[in-house]
Design an enzyme around this catalytic site. Structure first.
Site, short mmCIF file in Angstrom:
data_model
loop_
_atom_site.label_atom_id
_atom_site.label_comp_id
_atom_site.label_asym_id
_atom_site.label_seq_id
_atom_site.Cartn_x
_atom_site.Cartn_y
_atom_site.Cartn_z
N ASP A 215 0.84 -1.20 0.00
CA ASP A 215 0.00 0.00 0.00
C ASP A 215 0.88 1.26 0.00
O ASP A 215 1.86 1.35 0.75
CB ASP A 215 -0.84 -0.05 1.28
CG ASP A 215 -1.99 0.91 1.29
OD1 ASP A 215 -2.83 0.82 0.38
OD2 ASP A 215 -2.06 1.76 2.20
N GLU A 269 14.66 -13.88 0.72
CA GLU A 269 15.10 -14.83 1.75
C GLU A 269 14.25 -16.09 1.71
O GLU A 269 14.65 -17.15 2.15
CB GLU A 269 14.91 -14.22 3.16
CG GLU A 269 15.84 -13.09 3.51
CD GLU A 269 15.37 -12.39 4.80
OE1 GLU A 269 14.56 -12.95 5.57
OE2 GLU A 269 15.83 -11.24 5.01
C1 GLC Z 1 -4.31 2.92 -0.53
C2 GLC Z 1 -5.48 1.98 -0.54
C3 GLC Z 1 -6.71 2.74 -0.13
C4 GLC Z 1 -6.50 3.26 1.26
C5 GLC Z 1 -5.23 4.08 1.35
C6 GLC Z 1 -4.83 4.30 2.77
O1 GLC Z 1 -4.42 3.91 -1.48
O2 GLC Z 1 -5.60 1.38 -1.78
O3 GLC Z 1 -7.86 1.95 -0.18
O4 GLC Z 1 -7.58 4.04 1.65
O5 GLC Z 1 -4.14 3.44 0.75
O6 GLC Z 1 -4.33 3.10 3.30
#
Ligand code: GLC
Length: 542
Positions: A215, A269
């Site tokens: 993310d 790893e």
């Molecule tokens: C990313 C995710 C989204 C989320 C954001 C904060 O963009 O895809 O859904 O709200 O990160 O974690």
């Protein structure tokens, strides 16, 4: 070796996966709240996903990426993690996860988890201890003194609107949150944070996962001096507030690449897991995330198909530009929809959604298919009282809401579309009784049948998975290209318009239609010209 779901009981997990398996693979994104509910609470769960693995096998995808299911107060529906190494009771338990993973492996499917390193939940123990002044957790999140004038440390904005800083009375300091105030950003410049987070990867890799989608990977390090972001001269009130300033100092800093490489090293790893990065950046900056000597992300997510106008010329130019920017040896990837962006059928319409699916499955690079796109789930009106997305609630005057792309999967025509015994957490699309997996599985010309046919054709052809890509001449409204691998060739011609088109393939070749988006023309021989119906795409065997 792929097996049918009923045959899998005696099969053990596959041996160590081969290097680079993700190149020829296709990925299927599951938003766990919305895939299948198994316990009648109106929200999907891991056991629900396990029961539906047969759908992925029938579809022909190779890997499932599952959005977060970790313990969370759900301010951002799981992207606010309270504990990185467990499962939220709403979704099940670690045992449920292990069962799901074992069964997926037995079916020949890989499982990719969502790793959320930029921020924790405000309820994460590290944050609670840091806020209380525990010397061992003091600098695990980003804490700053007020500016000399007494306000926030700088002008950074939250992605969901409002300032990216919240004052905490206990510490007398501000903490930084790129998203909600309930999602405080971790301090990746602190070696202890980095070590703990890399151990999270090891925790899941030891359980056997096949990789991570990371993310907002590009934002995990911020400017060391916390300089103000410059104003965006092009911002207007109709745009989300985050765009008011250019995010020059709050993300995409040079130091991030070393951290991405460290995540990659952890994967190595354990063998050959894939590292996918969520990066919303222009292609010139995106490609840096392959890393020096390709030691970064295997697949920095390429969102260009989501951002480019749905028009043959614009798409063709964009694909050529992206291909040209890829570092030597870097592997491309493509995606049409996800849990944050409009669904492809809502954006381009249901006729073009078929063309889009053909494009996704025939471009060079790993495709990621968003759950529900295989049945062409389209627009849905979420009434104000059912809005759940925190971004929509914070900027209600804009159409930024993500609920319409997170509605439950539509399995059959029974109550709640077979998703749940209870009222689902979000509404179904209005056409669910006809637009569902069971109905479309019986229709040889449905979107589902098309998606299955595309995936099958792709899998059967090294040329479509691994071959080169070259754009071909085509009239306005048509996008045409060639894929080639050794002596195998396929030509693809996509009519992105609602008018019939004539396309002249390169001269001197005997061509035959392998697949049309209408599912009605396979085997047809093509002469000097190919007549494309409105909204039709074809794959030709050369
Ligand atoms: C990313 C995710 C989204 C989320 C954001 C904060 O963009 O895809 O859904 O709200 O990160 O974690």
């Amino acid at each position: 070796m792929r097996r049918s779901p009923s045959e899998n009981s005696a099969v053990s997990a596959p041996a160590a996966p081969e290097a680079g398996w993700w190149r020829a693979a296709s990925i299927y994104q599951i938003y766990p709240r919305s895939f299948q509910d198994s316990n009648g609470d109106g929200v999907g769960d891991l056991e629900g996903i396990r029961r539906r693995l047969g759908h992925l096998v029938d579809l022909g995808v190779d890997a499932a990426w599952i959005s977060p299911f970790y313990p969370s107060p759900m301010h951002d529906f799981g992207y606010d993690v309270r504990d990185y190494c467990d499962v939220d009771p709403l979704f099940g338990s670690l045992d449920d996860f292990d069962r799901l993973l074992a069964e997926a492996h037995a079916l020949g499917l890989r499982v990719i988890l969502d790793f959320v390193p930029n921020h924790t939940s405000i309820e994460h123990e590290w944050f609670l201890r840091g806020r209380a002044g525990d010397p061992d957790r003091r600098d695990w999140h980003i804490w700053r003194d007020p500016s000399p004038s007494g306000g926030a440390p700088n002008n950074w904005l939250s992605h969901f609107g409002g300032p990216a800083w919240t004052f905490d009375e206990t510490r007398g300091q501000y903490y930084h949150h790129a998203f909600l105030p309930q999602q405080p950003d971790l301090n990746w410049r602190n070696p202890a944070v980095k070590a703990a987070m890399l151990d999270v990867l090891r925790f899941w890799l030891r359980r056997g996962v096949d990789g991570f989608r990371v993310d907002v990977i590009s934002q995990i390090v911020k400017d060391e001096q916390f300089r103000d972001n410059p104003e965006n001269p092009d911002w207007t009130q109709e745009r989300p507030e985050i765009e008011r300033r250019l995010q020059l100092y709050s993300g995409d800093r040079p130091e991030v690449h070393a951290l991405v490489a460290e995540m990659r090293a952890v994967l190595e790893e354990f063998g050959h897991g894939v590292l996918i990065g969520e990066i919303y950046l222009p292609p010139e900056r995106l490609v840096a995330y392959y890393g020096e000597a390709l030691r970064g992300a295997h697949l920095p997510f390429n969102f260009q198909l989501l951002e480019t106008p749905w028009e043959a010329g614009a798409l063709g130019a964009m694909i050529e530009a992206y291909e040209a920017l890829l570092p030597q040896g870097a592997w491309p990837n493509w995606v049409l929809s996800n849990h944050d962006r409009p669904r492809v059928a809502a954006r381009v319409g249901s006729a073009q959604a078929r063309v889009a699916a053909m494009l996704l499955m025939t471009l060079r690079g790993t495709p990621t298919l968003y759950y529900g796109d295989e049945i062409g789930i389209g627009p849905v009106e979420v009434p104000p009282e059912r809005v759940r997305d925190p971004w929509a609630l914070r900027e209600p005057h804009l159409s930024v809401g993500r609920d319409p792309v997170r509605t439950p999967m539509q399995w059959d025509a029974s109550a709640n579309a077979g998703f749940s015994q209870a009222e689902p957490w979000l509404p179904l699309t209005p056409d669910w009784a006809a637009r569902n997996v069971a109905t479309q599985a019986r229709d040889p010309c449905s979107m589902l049948s098309l998606t299955r046919a595309l995936l099958a054709l792709r899998k059967a052809s090294r040329c479509l998975t691994l071959g080169s890509w070259r754009r071909l001449d085509a009239p306005a409204g048509v996008l045409a290209y060639e894929r080639a691998f050794a002596d195998e060739r396929r030509l693809v011609a996509l009519n992105l318009s609602a008018a019939p088109k004539l396309w002249t393939p390169p001269a001197g070749e005997a061509l035959e239609i392998a697949l049309s988006t209408t599912l009605a023309r396979a085997g047809e021989k093509v002469g000097a010209q190919l007549a494309l119906q409105p909204d039709e795409g074809v794959i030709l065997l050369a």
